[in-house]
Design a protein around this motif. Sequence first.
Motif, PDB file in Angstrom:
ATOM      1  N   CYS A   9       0.848  -1.186   0.000  1.00  0.00           N
ATOM      2  CA  CYS A   9       0.000   0.000   0.000  1.00  0.00           C
ATOM      3  C   CYS A   9       0.887   1.241   0.000  1.00  0.00           C
ATOM      4  O   CYS A   9       2.101   1.144   0.144  1.00  0.00           O
ATOM      5  N   LEU A  11       1.245   3.297   2.232  1.00  0.00           N
ATOM      6  CA  LEU A  11       1.860   3.512   3.541  1.00  0.00           C
ATOM      7  C   LEU A  11       3.106   2.639   3.716  1.00  0.00           C
ATOM      8  O   LEU A  11       3.790   2.718   4.730  1.00  0.00           O
ATOM      9  N   HIS A  13       3.176  -0.748   3.778  1.00  0.00           N
ATOM     10  CA  HIS A  13       2.953  -2.079   4.345  1.00  0.00           C
ATOM     11  C   HIS A  13       2.909  -3.125   3.238  1.00  0.00           C
ATOM     12  O   HIS A  13       2.599  -2.808   2.095  1.00  0.00           O
ATOM     13  N   HIS A  15       0.723  -6.286   2.084  1.00  0.00           N
ATOM     14  CA  HIS A  15      -0.610  -6.821   2.347  1.00  0.00           C
ATOM     15  C   HIS A  15      -0.950  -7.978   1.427  1.00  0.00           C
ATOM     16  O   HIS A  15      -0.506  -8.012   0.270  1.00  0.00           O
ATOM     17  N   HIS A  93      -5.745   2.347   2.985  1.00  0.00           N
ATOM     18  CA  HIS A  93      -4.319   2.663   3.122  1.00  0.00           C
ATOM     19  C   HIS A  93      -3.760   3.377   1.896  1.00  0.00           C
ATOM     20  O   HIS A  93      -2.575   3.678   1.844  1.00  0.00           O
TER      21      HIS A  93
HETATM   22 ZN   LIG Z   1      -1.179  -0.679   4.450  1.00  0.00          ZN
END
Ligand SMILES: [Zn+2]
Length: 152
Positions: A9, A11, A13, A15, A93
């Motif tokens: 994402c 951000l 992360h 996923h 996100h």
């Molecule tokens: Zn994320």
Amino acid sequence: MDADGWTHCSLGHRHWGLVGAAGLLVVHDGPDGRRFLLQHRSVDVHHGDTWALPGGALGHDESAEDGALREATEELADLPAGLVHLTTFVDDHGGWAYSTVVVRSPRLFAADDHGWETGPEGFAWLTADEIAAVPLHAGFAATWPAVLETIA
Ligand SMILES: [Zn+2]
């Protein structure tokens, strides 16, 4: 259509679910208060040996509601009749989102299917206080306070 796979994402992360993921939060309002159906995650899955919601990657063109119900049915076995959709909480996100699909069940039901994604403690109907006291999946822990406030 299948959209399983890892993605990132905005951000930063990592996923699971190329087009997002969804989980099913089943709540039951009983005489002793509200309980939530949580899944103990197998050590064989990402962030294993924690508690979270049954769920997983959405398919292409699949709604969060359909995906959450499909995944929960795969992991819990058949869901009871009479579930009422309360709300869907979307944690966006940027480029990836996790939807928590909240349904109310008219009764507590046994969810004793222990597929490979489920840990040895299986599924449990926990109170909010009990959820605060067990190890939670990081993603679930991040959204849980906001979800809880939304459905209060
Ligand atoms: Zn994320």
